[in-house]
Design a protein around this motif. Structure first.
Motif, PDB file in Angstrom:
ATOM      1  N   ASP A  32       0.859  -1.192   0.000  1.00 42.48           N
ATOM      2  CA  ASP A  32       0.000   0.000   0.000  1.00 42.48           C
ATOM      3  C   ASP A  32       0.895   1.241   0.000  1.00 42.48           C
ATOM      4  O   ASP A  32       1.866   1.312   0.756  1.00 42.48           O
ATOM      5  CB  ASP A  32      -0.908  -0.012   1.246  1.00 42.48           C
ATOM      6  CG  ASP A  32      -1.887   1.139   1.238  1.00 42.48           C
ATOM      7  OD1 ASP A  32      -3.064   0.926   0.896  1.00 42.48           O
ATOM      8  OD2 ASP A  32      -1.468   2.275   1.561  1.00 42.48           O
ATOM      9  N   SER A  78      -6.819   1.674  -6.088  1.00 38.31           N
ATOM     10  CA  SER A  78      -6.225   2.860  -5.450  1.00 38.31           C
ATOM     11  C   SER A  78      -4.703   2.715  -5.372  1.00 38.31           C
ATOM     12  O   SER A  78      -4.062   2.428  -6.380  1.00 38.31           O
ATOM     13  CB  SER A  78      -6.863   3.063  -4.072  1.00 38.31           C
ATOM     14  OG  SER A  78      -6.354   4.193  -3.423  1.00 38.31           O
ATOM     15  N   ASP A  79      -4.135   2.856  -4.182  1.00 39.21           N
ATOM     16  CA  ASP A  79      -2.670   2.773  -4.052  1.00 39.21           C
ATOM     17  C   ASP A  79      -2.242   1.421  -3.485  1.00 39.21           C
ATOM     18  O   ASP A  79      -1.163   1.303  -2.912  1.00 39.21           O
ATOM     19  CB  ASP A  79      -2.125   3.911  -3.165  1.00 39.21           C
ATOM     20  CG  ASP A  79      -2.591   3.796  -1.722  1.00 39.21           C
ATOM     21  OD1 ASP A  79      -3.603   3.100  -1.452  1.00 39.21           O
ATOM     22  OD2 ASP A  79      -1.934   4.406  -0.853  1.00 39.21           O
ATOM     23  N   GLU A  80      -3.108   0.413  -3.612  1.00 40.30           N
ATOM     24  CA  GLU A  80      -2.741  -0.896  -3.057  1.00 40.30           C
ATOM     25  C   GLU A  80      -2.761  -1.994  -4.122  1.00 40.30           C
ATOM     26  O   GLU A  80      -3.443  -1.890  -5.130  1.00 40.30           O
ATOM     27  CB  GLU A  80      -3.671  -1.283  -1.897  1.00 40.30           C
ATOM     28  CG  GLU A  80      -5.080  -1.671  -2.346  1.00 40.30           C
ATOM     29  CD  GLU A  80      -5.870  -2.367  -1.236  1.00 40.30           C
ATOM     30  OE1 GLU A  80      -6.062  -1.751  -0.183  1.00 40.30           O
ATOM     31  OE2 GLU A  80      -6.302  -3.517  -1.456  1.00 40.30           O
TER      32      GLU A  80
HETATM   33 MG    MG Z   1      -4.558   2.510   0.266  1.00 40.25          MG
END
Ligand code: MG
Ligand code: ATP
Ligand code: ATP
Ligand code: MG
Ligand code: MG
Ligand code: MG
Length: 257
Positions: A32, A78-80
């Motif tokens: 993440d 998302s950011d993961e």
């Molecule tokens: Mg995240």
């Protein structure tokens, strides 16, 4: 100097704590982005979903699947990103510290290397970094529940964020928008989106379903001759599929084996 010569390598190594992930279980490495709220602000990510940023995450995940044979499936939002290792993987002797660090650092360096390909005009201004963790799931059923959980999370967050940014873009303060959405149910959120002329189901599928990366078969187009089937080649692909629905897993039995 004489004292240094007395240091025994075996003695120093005896302090290393060698834990191993449970054998014959599905290892998931989830990474993440750290402080990506700020990172996305500084690089002017489009809200709620910046397509370039998602494409960059997907390219990095594809590079991971290509680089590490034991990674058989990846799911990102998302950011993961979650990376699934095959059940009987012996990668780094199943030692979590090595597996997590090698996947996380590889992903991060590809993120930096490929930044320019995805963000033509925006310079990279901060060093991106990711945290990583290892989790073992003891059965295929529980592994699929895990992946379904991430996809449900994708949907819930995306629906909330789409509403939130609609309100903010129409002039509401972030605090007011948060207050306004507190406790609203799916139906109310859909109604809200309709008022803004948005049908949730027509939003880009990558935003709604997240991204899945795996080895797929792709028909090569090199054979131009009419009626002659092209040769199928193994290739890492990204797709935006429903992984909650078991039919994907029935149709692709080779992925988890
Ligand atoms: Mg995240
Ligand atoms: P932490 O370091 O605890 O993970 P974080 O700031 O990274 O904190 P997350 O909960 O991981 O928080 O959320 C990631 C945030 O990054 C999102 O809330 C969003 O603001 C931003 N973000 C990530 N990817 C995108 C994207 N593709 N488009 C727009 N914003 C994004
Ligand atoms: P592993 O993936 O198992 O770590 P490795 O190829 O990285 O394999 P190491 O035992 O870590 O092997 O050794 C690092 C190797 O990298 C050295 O043997 C050397 O060949 C090379 N290397 C690293 N740093 C330098 C350097 N500054 N100058 C020259 N060669 C270097
Ligand atoms: Mg975090
Ligand atoms: Mg984050
Ligand atoms: Mg080395």
């Amino acid at each position: 100097e004489g004292d240094i010569c007395k240091i025994k390598p075996e003695f120093m190594k005896s302090f290393q704590f060698e834990n191993k992930l449970l054998p014959s279980t599905w290892i998931v490495i989830r990474i993440d982005g750290c402080h990506f709220h700020k990172f996305s602000d500084i690089h002017d990510f489009e809200k709620p979903n910046d397509t370039n940023a998602l494409n960059l995450m997907n390219s990095c995940a594809m590079a991971v699947v290509e680089e590490f044979n034991d990674v058989v499936f990846a799911y990102g939002v998302s950011d993961e990103y979650s990376f699934v290792l095959k059940k009987d993987s012996q990668f780094y002797g199943r030692r979590p510290s090595e597996i997590v660090s090698v996947i996380t650092s590889f992903f991060t360096s590809v993120y930096v290397m490929k930044w320019k390909e995805c963000f033509l005009l925006t310079k990279l201004k901060l060093s991106p970094y990711f945290d990583g963790r290892a989790i073992c799931y003891p059965s295929k059923e529980i592994l699929l529940d895990y992946l379904a959980w991430r996809q449900v999370d994708c949907h819930i967050n995306n629906q909330y964020n789409t509403c939130f940014w609609m309100l903010v873009k129409s002039g509401m303060t972030k605090n007011k928008a948060q207050e306004y959405l507190k406790g609203t149910q799916t139906q109310e959120k859909n109604k809200l989106l309709n008022r803004f002329g948005i049908d949730y189901n027509t939003l880009p599928i990558m935003f709604r379903q997240g991204s899945s990366v795996f080895w797929g078969m792709e028909e090569s187009t090199t054979n131009e001759m009419e009626g002659v089937p092209g040769i199928s080649v193994k290739k890492v692909v990204v797709d935006y599929i429903n992984i909650i629905d078991k039919s994907f897993w029935y149709d692709h039995p080779h992925i988890l084996g």
